[in-house]
Design a protein around this motif. Structure first.
Motif: not given
Length: 563
Positions: A102-103, A128, A131, A133, A136-137, A144, A148, A152, A155
């Protein structure tokens, strides 16, 4: 005077080797800070139009006309400006994600624009927090849920701080509560940042009242344009059922019950549940309606007990499942049965485990504990959430022919079955197109046609109405009813509350890894507060188990005088 941020003038577009233009002389303007809703049938040109507004995604073909962005031709914008100032969220979240976690995905677009690390960290922290997040980062993106992934994607686009945000059916994979929150977030961005939003949607209950401008596209042409109440008035005067389906439930109920519905005065039509309920209270018959029956949690759970003595086609016994050995349990001792002739709709929040449950039913994954029991000689057919997983050929015709061969159908039988399915799903116009070049709704229908060629006894469908317009949903519902009459039982995972309420025979809610409620649609939705239809929220004071516009019009006191 508001500045025009986009001006489209006589825009036409034709894909290579196509006889019909996908876009036909479209002309409209969008002012800075407007909230614009695109609606219309699947294949009507909405996605193609959005891709033209996002220069990097413009499809290959023959284009005429012009698109101006802030007074300049879109094609002449600097690459950095075009990439950062016009952002787009795709219909299929899988098609937009390129990184492993995710990140990494969030940082990817900022790295491409060469933003300093300090700026990247600051924007990442801000988005983050907005949202939610953080949990989930560091999660791999393949873990996901579809909803989700869509959050993402939004974002990631917002990290570039665009002036124009294009969205292609962004709520199609979100549960009702998450969809409402997503739309409200877009509304906040529009109101607080004056961000121009252009959104293509089939689920219009939430977005229609927020619109400054509604554009109705059909067969590539602009059928209607104007403010939301103006559109209701025009479509109400025309009373074309196919077009009325694109209006919010409050407006459709108004047009069905109001004596003057043939020509509603400007501004008279309700758009939201609150406005619809206020209008209903003013009707003379409102005081004569039946009192609302009290609902308790127990009323939502008669389904399984009522059929306990009947042999189940498929039975899940205390299923427990986790993806990693030391990971969290997605399903926890879940028990559920499917009975002959049923259309069972399974609902629940994003990430609740609905798709996982369907994969266990299909035998694509094995539970750590518990088991899935199938009746003797019972075969399942599985339609995944992402239809692109089914395509490997160059045309829709080749896809169907290959699946018919895999199913062991003879040449004549294959031709007959393919022709029948093409007629049901109205795919004749795209039979020679590449599956990746047709609309999301048409991709969904093509994949389902491929699964139906296998002639399964149990059909397992993951979000099958995603990307379908109201007319296509009605045809799809007729197909499901025909299959049930032929002895096929169906399990449907869906976020489409209205579809489940109208066509399911039983509904179940998946929460915290288990089935927490199940029952007939009337009992199930009538006892819910958020997880119910817009019509039920409007009329439950008088008709507590009514779920659809059609039912409300038929059962409303004194409705006979308006029919």
């Amino acid at each position: 005077m508001d500045m025009e941020i986009l001006k489209v003038d006589r825009l036409s577009f034709r894909y290579p080797e196509e006889d019909r233009a996908t876009l036909d002389e479209l002309s409209f303007t969008v002012k800075e800070g407007e909230f614009v809703v695109l609606c219309g049938p699947s294949g009507g040109g909405k996605t193609t139009l959005l891709r033209h507004l996002k220069r990097e995604l413009a499809p290959v073909g023959t284009m005429d006309g012009s698109i101006l962005y802030r007074g300049l031709p879109l094609a002449e914008l600097a690459p950095e400006t075009a990439a950062a100032e016009i952002g787009m969220v795709f219909q299929n979240p899988e098609a937009q994600i390129v990184m492993d976690t995710v990140w990494h995905e969030l940082a990817f677009s900022m790295e491409n624009l060469g933003l300093p690390p300090a700026v990247m960290r600051s924007r990442l922290a801000e988005i983050c927090g907005l949202f939610g997040l953080e949990p989930l980062l560091y999660k791999p993106v393949h873990e996901l849920s579809g909803g989700q992934k869509q959050l993402l994607n939004l974002a990631s686009v917002l990290l570039l701080q665009p002036r124009v945000l294009l969205l292609d059916e962004p709520t199609s994979q979100l549960d009702p509560v998450a969809a409402r929150e997503f739309i409200q977030l877009l509304h906040r961005l529009n109101e607080e940042l004056s961000m121009t939003v252009i959104i293509s949607e089939h689920r219009l209950e939430e977005v229609f009242p927020l619109a400054d401008q509604v554009l109705l596209l059909s067969r590539g042409a602009l059928q209607a344009a104007g403010g939301p109440r103006e559109i209701v008035g025009r479509l109400g005067a025309g009373q074309a059922p196919a077009q009325l389906a694109y209006l919010p439930a409050a407006s459709r109920l108004f047009l069905g019950l109001a004596p003057q519905a043939a020509a509603p005065p400007p501004g008279a039509s309700p758009l939201t549940v609150r406005e619809g309920k206020a209008w209903l209270r003013g009707l003379p018959a409102a005081g004569a309606g039946p009192a609302a029956a009290p609902h308790s949690a127990a009323t939502a759970q008669p389904g399984a007990a009522a059929r306990a003595g009947e042999a189940a086609l498929l039975r899940c016994r205390e299923l427990t499942f986790r993806y990693a050995k030391d990971g969290a349990e997605v399903l926890k001792k879940l028990t559920l049965s499917l009975y002959p002739g049923e259309l069972l709709a399974i609902m629940g929040g994003n990430g609740a485990g609905k798709s996982t449950l369907l994969q266990l039913m299909a035998g694509l994954a094995k539970p750590q504990r518990g088991k899935v029991e199938l009746g003797r000689d019972i075969h399942t057919g599985y339609l995944a959430q992402n239809p692109l997983l089914y395509f490997s050929q160059d045309t829709v015709a080749a896809e169907l022919a290959q699946m018919a061969e895999y199913a062991g159908l003879s040449g004549e039988e294959a031709q007959r079955e393919i022709a029948r399915l093409l007629d049901i799903f109205q795919l004749q116009a795209v039979i020679d197109n590449h599956p990746h070049d047709i609309s999301g709704g048409q991709q969904q229908q093509t994949a389902l046609a491929m699964v139906l060629l296998l002639k399964p006894d149990i059909l397992l469908l993951d979000e099958p109405t995603k990307g379908l317009d109201p007319e296509a949903k009605e045809r799809f519902a007729s197909t499901l009813q025909l299959l049930r009459e032929q002895g096929v039982s169906i399990v449907l995972v869906t976020h489409d509350v209205e579809f489940a309420a109208e066509y399911a025979s039983r509904c179940a809610l998946l929460f915290d890894g288990a089935i927490t409620a199940e029952g007939s649609p009337g009992d199930f939705f009538g006892s819910n507060y958020f997880y119910t239809t817009a019509v039920n929220r409007m009329v439950r004071e008088w008709l507590p188990q009514v779920l659809t516009v059609k039912e409300a019009i038929q059962q409303w006191p004194d409705s006979g005088s308006r029919s």
